[in-house]
Write an enzyme that holds these catalytic residues in place. Structure first.
Site, PDB file in Angstrom:
ATOM      1  N   GLU A  36      -3.810   6.303   3.399  1.00 62.59           N
ATOM      2  CA  GLU A  36      -2.809   7.034   4.175  1.00 62.59           C
ATOM      3  C   GLU A  36      -1.809   7.560   3.153  1.00 62.59           C
ATOM      4  OE1 GLU A  36      -2.322   3.390   7.076  1.00 62.59           O
ATOM      5  OE2 GLU A  36      -0.916   4.992   7.612  1.00 62.59           O
ATOM      6  N   ARG A 262      -8.549  -8.710   1.704  1.00 59.76           N
ATOM      7  CA  ARG A 262      -7.563  -7.961   0.914  1.00 59.76           C
ATOM      8  C   ARG A 262      -7.271  -8.701  -0.363  1.00 59.76           C
ATOM      9  NH1 ARG A 262      -4.538  -4.600   4.221  1.00 59.76           N
ATOM     10  NH2 ARG A 262      -2.844  -4.228   2.778  1.00 59.76           N
ATOM     11  N   LYS A 272       2.770  -1.561   1.343  1.00 64.08           N
ATOM     12  CA  LYS A 272       3.526  -0.355   0.997  1.00 64.08           C
ATOM     13  C   LYS A 272       4.910  -0.381   1.632  1.00 64.08           C
ATOM     14  CE  LYS A 272       0.004   2.306   1.891  1.00 64.08           C
ATOM     15  NZ  LYS A 272      -0.836   3.437   2.251  1.00 64.08           N
TER      16      LYS A 272
END
Ligand code: ATP
Ligand code: MG
Length: 553
Positions: A36, A262, A272
């Site tokens: 993104e 992850r 983020k």
């Protein structure tokens, strides 16, 4: 097969791919990396990038780069550019052009209408808060929206009105009609389109309705012919929605989603959202601050693409969530820098030594290797004179028995040169030592002292061979191992995450075209290409010289 290939061949995802190849001889592997564009890439993204691109290489397939750009409020063209730069820096090439989910907005709109026409989507008028309340919880089943049973015709009309901008933001949304009692929360009539009146970096003002991530992702994968859609474990539950959307629209291709864990890295935050807080609140100086694990931060700190790829291979791909030791990342960069860094001397906190038995204009030159075992890296000249600098930490007035460096009445060897003995010190009015007066034993070049001693070795620079340098010494940004887990993670910031020293490097090495250095006895450093100026070089400490990470641990 080389080692690297073996590693990517041995994870559970490649086992799945192998089985798929056994079942379908015509299979052509197609993966994608779907960021993104709402921040910079970090080391966690690198894990996903390496996996997707390496698998594509291994199976002669393709890997797309696709920006998942469905939220114009958070996205920015500067992130799009930075993300591409970082992927190129890692050395990966995506298939064809860059893709954008927004390229598919017309197709996605068509698929949404298909769902409406099948009675599988409806325009809802509940407020955001009501939608949340009606959704229930893991313990409590949801309840249907009063707008759930509108006619198909009404839904089509209303959806068109949404597209034309005839509603305001938040007034209505389009929801999939699935099951408000589902044990998967994502299946409780998820919102698939919402209204946002904001210019989009790709589609400008063409759209005021934006598809949600879950709706967009699976359809974009299918449109691009992705065969294996690899994502992190938190999307496990979303898989049912991923498959439901593909099943209920007229797509031709059915990608399959697989999840892996992850990356969590000690002493770091990788979300983020949290990284942006650190930047906004000025705990760090931007996305490329060497103290945060963004790829641009790591690059600026002196990490090489090879070290990051090596790290991603070593941590492996599994379904277990764990916290990776920071020392493993450091092991990978030391291993790489050991081969390429130019060895030289630097003095971080200079203190003057007077070698009183040498003439004022005494000068001797030594040619020293740039690397202990790679002669191809060349040599450089060092100059030895009456006045030299050593590091303040290498002299102690008050010392214990264990102290092996220079002390009053004690001896030490100057690297590549002679043994010296400290005889006197001079202090300023604040009681700081400003000068150490020493005897230089000119009979000790390459040999032991008269009484057969071999004293410790320290680094030094002649006052005639200095070039000013700022040394930025980085420590962990957080003083706890797992700040990501803490709600108030900001209260664990290490106040000593950056220490700046002003000293010298050898003037004779600045000609060498290399940005990676090992300052002997201190650590690996790289030139900060952003802040260095003509008259002063800035060096970032990449990593200390500690023992190599023990892979058996
Ligand atoms: P963040 O939580 O940092 O905002 P994100 O998942 O929202 O990350 P995206 O830009 O959506 O960020 O991520 C692109 C891809 O990178 C996704 O497939 C995601 O699963 C993967 N990814 C993100 N963070 C990690 C991580 N820590 N470890 C492995 N893969 C990750
Ligand atoms: Mg995301």
């Amino acid at each position: 097969m080389n080692n690297k290939k073996k590693k990517y061949k041995n994870n559970f995802i490649s086992q799945i791919i192998n089985n798929d190849f056994d079942e379908d001889q015509n299979l052509s592997l197609h993966t994608r990396f779907p960021p993104e564009p709402n921040g910079y890439l970090h080391i966690g993204h690198a894990k996903s990038i390496c996996l997707n691109f390496e698998l594509a290489k291994l199976y002669n397939g393709k890997c797309n780069l696709r920006f998942d750009d469905t939220n114009p409020l958070k996205e920015n063209i500067k992130y799009i550019n930075a993300i591409q730069e970082d992927i190129k820096w890692l050395g990966y090439k995506w298939n064809n052009n860059v893709h954008y989910s927004s390229d598919y907005f017309p197709k996605l709109y068509k698929y949404a209408k298909e769902l409406i026409k099948k009675g599988l989507a409806y325009v809802d008028q509940l407020t955001k808060e009501q939608i949340r309340e009606y959704r229930g919880s893991l313990k409590k089943p949801g309840k249907n929206s009063p707008y759930r049973d509108r006619t198909i015709q009404d839904n089509i009309k209303l959806f068109q009105k949404m597209k034309k901008g005839e509603f305001s933001e938040g007034e209505v949304c389009l929801r999939a009609k699935i099951d408000m009692q589902s044990s998967f929360m994502v299946m409780r009539d998820p919102v698939i389109y919402r209204i946002i009146f904001s210019e989009h970096h790709q589609t400008k003002n063409k759209w005021c309705i934006y598809p949600m991530y879950d709706f967009t992702h699976c359809l974009s994968d299918s449109i691009e012919g992705i065969t294996h859609s690899l994502c992190t474990l938190e999307f496990q539950d979303n898989k049912s929605l991923y498959n439901w959307i593909l099943k209920n629209t007229s797509v031709k291709k059915y990608p399959k989603q697989y999840e892996f864990s992850r990356l969590n890295l000690e002493f770091c935050v990788l979300s983020k959202r949290k990284l942006s807080i650190l930047i906004k609140k000025k705990f760090v100086n931007g996305w490329n601050d060497p103290r945060i694990p963004t790829l641009s931060g790591l690059k600026r700190k002196g990490y090489t693409p090879a070290s990051i790829k090596n790290f991603c291979e070593n941590i492996g791909i599994t379904k277990q969530n764990n916290l990776i030791e920071f020392s493993m990342l450091e092991y990978c960069i030391r291993k790489d820098l050991n081969k390429i860094a130019i060895r030289t001397m630097a003095v971080l906190e200079p203190i003057k030594i007077y070698l009183y038995n040498l003439d004022d204009n005494y000068e001797e030159k030594f040619i020293v290797p740039n690397h202990p075992s790679i002669p191809e890296l060349g040599t450089h000249e060092i100059i030895f004179t009456k006045i030299i600098y050593i590091d303040r930490v290498d002299f102690q007035e008050k010392y214990n028995k264990k102290y092996k460096r220079l002390k009053l009445g004690g001896e030490v060897r100057l690297r590549y040169a002679y043994v010296i003995k400290a005889e006197k010190i001079e202090k300023d009015k604040y009681n700081n030592i400003v000068k150490i007066i020493c005897f230089c034993d000119l009979n000790t070049l390459g040999k032991k002292t008269k009484n057969n001693k071999n004293p410790a070795v320290i680094h030094w620079i002649s006052v005639n061979n200095t070039f000013p340098a700022e040394f930025r010494l980085y420590n962990h940004l957080f003083n706890i191992k797992n700040p990501e887990r803490e709600k108030n993670f900001l209260s664990y910031i290490n106040p000593k995450s950056l220490i700046i020293k002003n000293g010298f490097i050898e003037k004779t090495v600045i000609k060498i075209k290399n940005i990676f250095f090992q300052f002997e006895r201190i650590g690996y450093f790289c030139i900060d290409e952003i802040d260095s100026i003509k008259d002063k070089l800035v060096f970032n400490r990449t990593v200390g010289l500690r023992e190599l990470w023990n892979s058996k641990k």
